[in-house]
Design an enzyme around this catalytic site. Structure first.
Site, PDB file in Angstrom:
ATOM      1  N   GLU A  98       0.727  -1.265   0.055  1.00 24.03           N
ATOM      2  CA  GLU A  98       0.074  -0.055   0.201  1.00 24.03           C
ATOM      3  C   GLU A  98       0.985   1.277   0.031  1.00 24.03           C
ATOM      4  O   GLU A  98       2.089   0.997   0.223  1.00 24.03           O
ATOM      5  CB  GLU A  98      -1.004  -0.020   1.345  1.00 24.03           C
ATOM      6  CG  GLU A  98      -1.567   1.362   1.526  1.00 24.03           C
ATOM      7  CD  GLU A  98      -2.880   1.694   0.598  1.00 24.03           C
ATOM      8  OE1 GLU A  98      -2.542   1.612  -0.536  1.00 24.03           O
ATOM      9  OE2 GLU A  98      -3.776   1.866   1.244  1.00 24.03           O
ATOM     10  N   ASP A  99       0.321   2.334  -0.256  1.00 24.93           N
ATOM     11  CA  ASP A  99       1.065   3.656  -0.534  1.00 24.93           C
ATOM     12  C   ASP A  99       1.105   4.277   1.125  1.00 24.93           C
ATOM     13  O   ASP A  99       2.066   4.252   1.678  1.00 24.93           O
ATOM     14  CB  ASP A  99       0.589   4.653  -1.400  1.00 24.93           C
ATOM     15  CG  ASP A  99      -0.967   4.944  -1.164  1.00 24.93           C
ATOM     16  OD1 ASP A  99      -1.658   4.362  -0.357  1.00 24.93           O
ATOM     17  OD2 ASP A  99      -1.422   5.754  -2.278  1.00 24.93           O
ATOM     18  N   ASP A 102      -3.153   5.472   6.668  1.00 26.75           N
ATOM     19  CA  ASP A 102      -3.432   7.046   7.458  1.00 26.75           C
ATOM     20  C   ASP A 102      -4.496   6.625   8.556  1.00 26.75           C
ATOM     21  O   ASP A 102      -3.923   6.012   9.777  1.00 26.75           O
ATOM     22  CB  ASP A 102      -4.279   7.716   6.388  1.00 26.75           C
ATOM     23  CG  ASP A 102      -4.355   9.135   6.883  1.00 26.75           C
ATOM     24  OD1 ASP A 102      -3.861   9.725   7.869  1.00 26.75           O
ATOM     25  OD2 ASP A 102      -5.537   9.742   6.342  1.00 26.75           O
ATOM     26  N   PHE A 151       0.014  16.390   4.034  1.00 23.79           N
ATOM     27  CA  PHE A 151      -0.361  15.784   2.740  1.00 23.79           C
ATOM     28  C   PHE A 151       0.643  15.786   1.907  1.00 23.79           C
ATOM     29  O   PHE A 151       1.330  16.932   1.529  1.00 23.79           O
ATOM     30  CB  PHE A 151      -1.535  16.489   2.426  1.00 23.79           C
ATOM     31  CG  PHE A 151      -2.285  15.891   1.179  1.00 23.79           C
ATOM     32  CD1 PHE A 151      -3.195  14.883   1.641  1.00 23.79           C
ATOM     33  CD2 PHE A 151      -2.167  16.082  -0.076  1.00 23.79           C
ATOM     34  CE1 PHE A 151      -3.774  14.003   0.558  1.00 23.79           C
ATOM     35  CE2 PHE A 151      -2.614  15.114  -1.217  1.00 23.79           C
ATOM     36  CZ  PHE A 151      -3.599  14.292  -0.612  1.00 23.79           C
ATOM     37  N   ARG A 164       1.356  12.057  -9.424  1.00 19.64           N
ATOM     38  CA  ARG A 164       1.867  10.592  -9.265  1.00 19.64           C
ATOM     39  C   ARG A 164       3.159  10.434  -9.743  1.00 19.64           C
ATOM     40  O   ARG A 164       4.061   9.562  -9.297  1.00 19.64           O
ATOM     41  CB  ARG A 164       0.958   9.647  -9.681  1.00 19.64           C
ATOM     42  CG  ARG A 164      -0.434   9.606  -9.001  1.00 19.64           C
ATOM     43  CD  ARG A 164      -1.476   8.295  -9.600  1.00 19.64           C
ATOM     44  NE  ARG A 164      -2.768   8.454  -9.332  1.00 19.64           N
ATOM     45  CZ  ARG A 164      -3.151   7.999  -8.312  1.00 19.64           C
ATOM     46  NH1 ARG A 164      -2.540   7.699  -7.103  1.00 19.64           N
ATOM     47  NH2 ARG A 164      -4.420   8.167  -8.009  1.00 19.64           N
TER      48      ARG A 164
HETATM   49  P1  IMP Z   1      -7.105   5.370   5.357  1.00 22.76           P
HETATM   50  O1  IMP Z   1      -8.095   4.316   4.972  1.00 22.76           O
HETATM   51  O2  IMP Z   1      -7.519   6.468   6.068  1.00 22.76           O
HETATM   52  O3  IMP Z   1      -5.648   4.699   6.162  1.00 22.76           O
HETATM   53  O4  IMP Z   1      -6.647   5.923   3.969  1.00 22.76           O
HETATM   54  C1  IMP Z   1      -5.446   5.587   3.439  1.00 22.76           C
HETATM   55  C2  IMP Z   1      -5.519   6.278   1.861  1.00 22.76           C
HETATM   56  O5  IMP Z   1      -5.584   7.455   1.793  1.00 22.76           O
HETATM   57  C3  IMP Z   1      -4.213   6.005   1.247  1.00 22.76           C
HETATM   58  O6  IMP Z   1      -4.025   4.929   0.512  1.00 22.76           O
HETATM   59  C4  IMP Z   1      -3.953   6.950   0.275  1.00 22.76           C
HETATM   60  O7  IMP Z   1      -4.642   6.601  -0.936  1.00 22.76           O
HETATM   61  C5  IMP Z   1      -4.920   8.124   0.964  1.00 22.76           C
HETATM   62  N1  IMP Z   1      -4.099   9.133   1.639  1.00 22.76           N
HETATM   63  C6  IMP Z   1      -3.772   9.206   2.886  1.00 22.76           C
HETATM   64  N2  IMP Z   1      -2.820  10.409   3.017  1.00 22.76           N
HETATM   65  C7  IMP Z   1      -2.408  10.782   1.976  1.00 22.76           C
HETATM   66  C8  IMP Z   1      -1.244  11.736   1.481  1.00 22.76           C
HETATM   67  O8  IMP Z   1      -1.021  12.485   2.160  1.00 22.76           O
HETATM   68  N3  IMP Z   1      -1.569  11.900   0.241  1.00 22.76           N
HETATM   69  C9  IMP Z   1      -2.198  11.381  -0.587  1.00 22.76           C
HETATM   70  N4  IMP Z   1      -2.981  10.161  -0.448  1.00 22.76           N
HETATM   71  C10 IMP Z   1      -3.186  10.232   0.888  1.00 22.76           C
HETATM   72 MG    MG Z   2      -4.540   4.469  -1.492  1.00 20.31          MG
END
Ligand code: IMP
Ligand code: MG
Length: 177
Positions: A98-99, A102, A151, A164
């Protein structure tokens, strides 16, 4: 909104060095095992592609895409697949790439779905771990970098499908015009 792209928080060189280190850990954990590596689209595509070049285990590869709808500030979000994996993971070891983790809600959903399909084990690898923002109980087994706040874009990460392609990871500031 005006978008201001900041200096790199993680440079291309730092990312590449870290990706090699992560691959070393993965190689030792999965040596001699049957592994499926799953890329979480779209954000992880560049990290996934780089990481794979250093993997010595010969993994099966697949891709998944999940979407979350609803209010992102509460836990009342609905998460679903917009693209499911196509390989069978029953009896195999699974590594999810995963990237960013959060709040953890997206990975909480995906991990539970994968568990229900009978994988032998499931680990999570994330390029960036925003651990201080965690709401769901999700553990990152292989983490590239930790980031308390901000962010970020680049190296696969987007803001509205842009940025990207950048080789570095940078902070994106959004200011009222
Ligand atoms: P979560 O379900 O809150 O953990 O969301 C995670 C997803 O939100 C990641 O897979 C990203 O796609 C997106 N995300 C969260 N923070 C960032 C950021 O700083 N930049 C870009 N995408 C983010
Ligand atoms: Mg993502």
């Amino acid at each position: 909104m005006k978008e201001i792209l900041g200096q790199p928080v993680f440079t291309s060189e730092q990312i590449q060095a870290r990706v090699r280190e992560i691959a070393t850990g993965i190689n030792s954990l999965y040596a001699g095992k049957e592994l499926v590596v799953i890329c979480v689209l779209k954000g992880a595509f560049m990290f996934f592609a780089d990481l794979l070049r250093y993997l010595e285990v010969k993994p099966e590869l697949d891709f998944v895409r999940i979407a979350s709808y609803g209010d992102a500030t509460t836990s009342s979000r609905a998460i679903s697949f917009t693209k499911d994996i196509e390989v069978s993971i029953a009896g195999k070891h699974v590594l999810i790439v995963e990237d960013i983790v959060d709040t953890g809600h997206s990975m909480d959903f995906l991990l539970k779905q994968m568990e229900a399909r009978g994988a032998s084990s499931i680990s999570l690898c994330a390029l960036v771990d925003k651990f201080e923002r965690r709401e769901a109980n999700v553990r990152v087994d292989f983490s590239g970098f930790q980031l308390p706040e901000g962010f970020i874009v680049g190296y696969g990460l987007d803001y509205a499908e842009r940025y990207r392609e950048l080789p570095d990871i940078r902070v994106l500031e959004l200011v009222e015009e």
